[in-house]
Design a protein around this motif. Sequence first.
Motif, PDB file in Angstrom:
ATOM      1  N   LEU A  48     -36.580  29.393  50.966  1.00 56.83           N
ATOM      2  CA  LEU A  48     -35.909  30.005  49.815  1.00 56.83           C
ATOM      3  C   LEU A  48     -34.780  30.926  50.271  1.00 56.83           C
ATOM      4  N   GLY A  49     -35.000  31.611  51.378  1.00 61.18           N
ATOM      5  CA  GLY A  49     -33.981  32.522  51.893  1.00 61.18           C
ATOM      6  C   GLY A  49     -32.756  31.806  52.439  1.00 61.18           C
ATOM      7  N   SER A  50     -32.966  30.607  52.988  1.00 58.35           N
ATOM      8  CA  SER A  50     -31.869  29.948  53.710  1.00 58.35           C
ATOM      9  C   SER A  50     -31.300  28.711  53.023  1.00 58.35           C
ATOM     10  N   ASP A  51     -31.843  28.320  51.860  1.00 58.92           N
ATOM     11  CA  ASP A  51     -31.352  27.110  51.191  1.00 58.92           C
ATOM     12  C   ASP A  51     -29.852  27.145  50.922  1.00 58.92           C
ATOM     13  N   GLU A  52     -29.323  28.298  50.559  1.00 56.00           N
ATOM     14  CA  GLU A  52     -27.885  28.356  50.265  1.00 56.00           C
ATOM     15  C   GLU A  52     -27.055  28.244  51.532  1.00 56.00           C
ATOM     16  N   ALA A  53     -27.567  28.740  52.651  1.00 55.59           N
ATOM     17  CA  ALA A  53     -26.875  28.562  53.933  1.00 55.59           C
ATOM     18  C   ALA A  53     -26.909  27.083  54.327  1.00 55.59           C
ATOM     19  N   THR A  54     -28.043  26.418  54.079  1.00 59.92           N
ATOM     20  CA  THR A  54     -28.145  24.982  54.366  1.00 59.92           C
ATOM     21  C   THR A  54     -27.184  24.213  53.472  1.00 59.92           C
ATOM     22  N   ARG A  55     -27.100  24.605  52.200  1.00 63.13           N
ATOM     23  CA  ARG A  55     -26.135  23.976  51.288  1.00 63.13           C
ATOM     24  C   ARG A  55     -24.716  24.116  51.834  1.00 63.13           C
ATOM     25  N   ALA A  56     -24.361  25.315  52.266  1.00 60.89           N
ATOM     26  CA  ALA A  56     -23.007  25.555  52.766  1.00 60.89           C
ATOM     27  C   ALA A  56     -22.713  24.685  53.983  1.00 60.89           C
ATOM     28  N   THR A  57     -23.691  24.529  54.869  1.00 58.62           N
ATOM     29  CA  THR A  57     -23.501  23.686  56.045  1.00 58.62           C
ATOM     30  C   THR A  57     -23.353  22.223  55.634  1.00 58.62           C
ATOM     31  N   ALA A  58     -24.214  21.761  54.732  1.00 54.60           N
ATOM     32  CA  ALA A  58     -24.142  20.369  54.260  1.00 54.60           C
ATOM     33  C   ALA A  58     -22.786  20.096  53.625  1.00 54.60           C
ATOM     34  N   GLU A  59     -22.295  21.014  52.812  1.00 52.70           N
ATOM     35  CA  GLU A  59     -21.012  20.818  52.140  1.00 52.70           C
ATOM     36  C   GLU A  59     -19.848  20.885  53.125  1.00 52.70           C
ATOM     37  N   LYS A  60     -19.961  21.754  54.115  1.00 53.68           N
ATOM     38  CA  LYS A  60     -18.898  21.898  55.124  1.00 53.68           C
ATOM     39  C   LYS A  60     -18.707  20.607  55.916  1.00 53.68           C
ATOM     40  N   PHE A  61     -19.808  19.902  56.199  1.00 55.92           N
ATOM     41  CA  PHE A  61     -19.734  18.723  57.054  1.00 55.92           C
ATOM     42  C   PHE A  61     -19.780  17.400  56.288  1.00 55.92           C
ATOM     43  N   GLN A  62     -19.848  17.475  54.964  1.00 55.46           N
ATOM     44  CA  GLN A  62     -19.933  16.268  54.137  1.00 55.46           C
ATOM     45  C   GLN A  62     -18.764  15.325  54.394  1.00 55.46           C
ATOM     46  N   GLY A  63     -17.568  15.872  54.521  1.00 58.52           N
ATOM     47  CA  GLY A  63     -16.373  15.055  54.740  1.00 58.52           C
ATOM     48  C   GLY A  63     -16.218  14.581  56.170  1.00 58.52           C
ATOM     49  N   ARG A  64     -17.175  14.939  57.020  1.00 58.58           N
ATOM     50  CA  ARG A  64     -17.103  14.565  58.440  1.00 58.58           C
ATOM     51  C   ARG A  64     -18.222  13.577  58.798  1.00 58.58           C
ATOM     52  N   GLY A  65     -18.714  12.882  57.785  1.00 60.06           N
ATOM     53  CA  GLY A  65     -19.681  11.820  58.031  1.00 60.06           C
ATOM     54  C   GLY A  65     -21.115  12.276  58.236  1.00 60.06           C
ATOM     55  N   VAL A  66     -21.428  13.489  57.800  1.00 67.07           N
ATOM     56  CA  VAL A  66     -22.783  14.022  57.974  1.00 67.07           C
ATOM     57  C   VAL A  66     -23.547  13.950  56.658  1.00 67.07           C
ATOM     58  N   ARG A  67     -24.749  13.390  56.690  1.00 70.69           N
ATOM     59  CA  ARG A  67     -25.631  13.357  55.518  1.00 70.69           C
ATOM     60  C   ARG A  67     -26.885  14.168  55.814  1.00 70.69           C
ATOM     61  N   PHE A  68     -27.392  14.832  54.786  1.00 71.89           N
ATOM     62  CA  PHE A  68     -28.624  15.629  54.879  1.00 71.89           C
ATOM     63  C   PHE A  68     -29.726  14.973  54.053  1.00 71.89           C
ATOM     64  N   VAL A  69     -30.928  14.948  54.612  1.00 72.28           N
ATOM     65  CA  VAL A  69     -32.105  14.422  53.933  1.00 72.28           C
ATOM     66  C   VAL A  69     -33.213  15.467  54.055  1.00 72.28           C
ATOM     67  N   GLY A  70     -33.649  16.006  52.917  1.00 76.97           N
ATOM     68  CA  GLY A  70     -34.757  16.957  52.920  1.00 76.97           C
ATOM     69  C   GLY A  70     -36.070  16.240  52.650  1.00 76.97           C
ATOM     70  N   ILE A  71     -37.111  16.617  53.373  1.00 75.93           N
ATOM     71  CA  ILE A  71     -38.433  16.008  53.200  1.00 75.93           C
ATOM     72  C   ILE A  71     -39.471  17.108  53.016  1.00 75.93           C
ATOM     73  N   ASN A  72     -40.243  17.003  51.946  1.00 69.90           N
ATOM     74  CA  ASN A  72     -41.361  17.919  51.707  1.00 69.90           C
ATOM     75  C   ASN A  72     -42.652  17.187  52.059  1.00 69.90           C
ATOM     76  N   SER A  73     -43.315  17.660  53.113  1.00 67.74           N
ATOM     77  CA  SER A  73     -44.582  17.061  53.556  1.00 67.74           C
ATOM     78  C   SER A  73     -45.767  17.971  53.273  1.00 67.74           C
ATOM     79  N   ASN A  74     -45.530  19.118  52.659  1.00 66.29           N
ATOM     80  CA  ASN A  74     -46.616  20.075  52.449  1.00 66.29           C
ATOM     81  C   ASN A  74     -47.671  19.564  51.481  1.00 66.29           C
ATOM     82  N   SER A  75     -48.916  19.908  51.752  1.00 64.60           N
ATOM     83  CA  SER A  75     -50.020  19.557  50.854  1.00 64.60           C
ATOM     84  C   SER A  75     -49.932  20.381  49.570  1.00 64.60           C
TER      85      SER A  75
END
Length: 194
Positions: A48-75
């Motif tokens: 929760l603390g870092s999701d917006e930083a992760t968003r900023a990184t994903a958006e920064k590199f989106q035009g450079r061929g980088v894709r992000f995939v989030g996976i929730n494995s928690n019970s």
Amino acid sequence: MAFTLEIGAKAPDFNLPATDGKRYSLADFAEAETLVVFFTCNHCPYVLGSDEATRATAEKFQGRGVRFVGINSNSRHTYAEDDFAHMVGRMEEFHFPWVYLHDEPQDVARAYGALRTPHFFVFDRGRRLVYTGRALDNPREPGKATVNDLERALEDIASGRPVRVPVTNPIGCNVKWEGKDKHWMPPEACDLVR
């Protein structure tokens, strides 16, 4: 054998349902030059603390061929808010720039050796692991972070350089394994860097 994928390892395939109603496997991201697979969830304060930083990184590199995939494995039996319905609600509320997959059987978490939420795995064009570990060095309080190791690794890759620091320790809550105490970790799981 190490619990967590080691540098140079091939990305394990998956076939998981997403919050958008589709199913995804590695082949669905074939166009990506670089693929970031990260283990996340709905409740962890480090996520929760870092999701917006992760968003900023994903958006920064989106035009450079980088894709992000989030996976929730928690019970969901450990934290009810980690169930699929809450995943859908979270994506509807925040519109994160990644697909959000549900690994209810936890097979994908085991295949990758996910230790914490968040835990990032970066794969090159050939889907070989080139970085694993954390994004921020203080994901719970991003304003106090001094380095973004994920972003640094992606900059190296985008510039055609080898990743300078390919392994860091992920920082966050441990993955919540089905039928186990909420603090349990597999005995063979340990810090990636000593």
